[in-house]
Write a protein that holds these residues in place. Sequence first.
Motif, PDB file in Angstrom:
ATOM      1  N   LEU A  57      66.779  84.147  84.295  1.00 40.89           N
ATOM      2  CA  LEU A  57      66.694  83.990  85.597  1.00 40.89           C
ATOM      3  C   LEU A  57      65.368  84.602  86.437  1.00 40.89           C
ATOM      4  O   LEU A  57      64.867  84.083  87.266  1.00 40.89           O
ATOM      5  N   ALA A  58      65.193  85.567  85.645  1.00 40.38           N
ATOM      6  CA  ALA A  58      63.910  86.613  86.146  1.00 40.38           C
ATOM      7  C   ALA A  58      62.538  85.751  85.900  1.00 40.38           C
ATOM      8  O   ALA A  58      61.882  85.768  86.987  1.00 40.38           O
ATOM      9  N   THR A  59      62.590  85.088  84.824  1.00 44.32           N
ATOM     10  CA  THR A  59      61.390  84.224  84.522  1.00 44.32           C
ATOM     11  C   THR A  59      61.350  82.912  85.597  1.00 44.32           C
ATOM     12  O   THR A  59      60.175  82.590  86.136  1.00 44.32           O
ATOM     13  N   SER A  65      57.541  81.881  92.076  1.00 48.61           N
ATOM     14  CA  SER A  65      56.787  82.948  92.918  1.00 48.61           C
ATOM     15  C   SER A  65      55.364  82.493  92.562  1.00 48.61           C
ATOM     16  O   SER A  65      54.534  82.453  93.759  1.00 48.61           O
ATOM     17  N   ALA A  66      54.923  82.509  91.504  1.00 48.49           N
ATOM     18  CA  ALA A  66      53.611  81.999  91.088  1.00 48.49           C
ATOM     19  C   ALA A  66      52.848  80.717  91.485  1.00 48.49           C
ATOM     20  O   ALA A  66      51.946  80.440  91.959  1.00 48.49           O
ATOM     21  N   LEU A  74      56.403  74.211  97.539  1.00 50.85           N
ATOM     22  CA  LEU A  74      56.867  74.809  98.754  1.00 50.85           C
ATOM     23  C   LEU A  74      58.065  75.380  98.652  1.00 50.85           C
ATOM     24  O   LEU A  74      58.859  74.701  98.180  1.00 50.85           O
ATOM     25  N   LYS A  75      58.428  76.607  99.225  1.00 46.85           N
ATOM     26  CA  LYS A  75      59.648  77.338  99.455  1.00 46.85           C
ATOM     27  C   LYS A  75      60.130  76.841 100.849  1.00 46.85           C
ATOM     28  O   LYS A  75      59.550  77.197 101.903  1.00 46.85           O
ATOM     29  N   ARG A  84      64.978  77.094  98.624  1.00 51.07           N
ATOM     30  CA  ARG A  84      64.947  75.599  97.797  1.00 51.07           C
ATOM     31  C   ARG A  84      63.427  75.487  97.493  1.00 51.07           C
ATOM     32  O   ARG A  84      62.543  76.014  98.382  1.00 51.07           O
ATOM     33  N   PHE A  85      63.035  74.686  96.480  1.00 52.86           N
ATOM     34  CA  PHE A  85      61.742  74.350  96.328  1.00 52.86           C
ATOM     35  C   PHE A  85      61.489  72.664  96.161  1.00 52.86           C
ATOM     36  O   PHE A  85      62.312  71.994  95.960  1.00 52.86           O
ATOM     37  N   GLU A  86      60.322  72.599  96.534  1.00 52.69           N
ATOM     38  CA  GLU A  86      59.753  71.197  96.358  1.00 52.69           C
ATOM     39  C   GLU A  86      58.305  71.068  96.359  1.00 52.69           C
ATOM     40  O   GLU A  86      57.393  72.020  96.573  1.00 52.69           O
ATOM     41  N   PRO A  87      57.973  70.132  95.598  1.00 53.69           N
ATOM     42  CA  PRO A  87      56.466  69.982  95.212  1.00 53.69           C
ATOM     43  C   PRO A  87      55.729  69.941  96.431  1.00 53.69           C
ATOM     44  O   PRO A  87      55.950  69.238  97.397  1.00 53.69           O
TER      45      PRO A  87
END
Length: 140
Positions: A57-59, A65-66, A74-75, A84-87
């Motif tokens: 999970l840390a990875t 983040s990177a 995008l966060k 959540r995240f999306e391209p």
Amino acid sequence: MDHEARAQAFENALRRAGIRITRQRAALLRVLALAEDHPDANQLFHRATKAGAGVSLATVYRTLSALEAQGVILKVEFEGEPARFEPADGKHHDHMIDVDSGEVTEFVSERIEKLQAEIAAELGYEIVRHRLELYVRKKP
């Protein structure tokens, strides 16, 4: 952009950031590239684990983040939900969030876009960027 090209773009972004592409990280990038929804970090972790990635999970958090820092994802943070995240390669869209199920629906409305621009202009502004989130509930 197709899934394979998106995964390659993610990989290239990590390389630019000086991050090594391990087998686990490459599998995570494929999972993220295939996502049709707006997954959070835990969902991505579980999907990558199910795909046999063996990623921690840390990875997942470090990788997200990177990728965000490189501008390829995008966060999005919806009220009361984990990030959540999306391209970042898609066209502008807005979101409707079902307050009961948490389901996120993307939509585009030229009427809303035009109205926002008109309101900003009437007040002496031009829109630089914006986000619209509608929190909704299905009608009974």
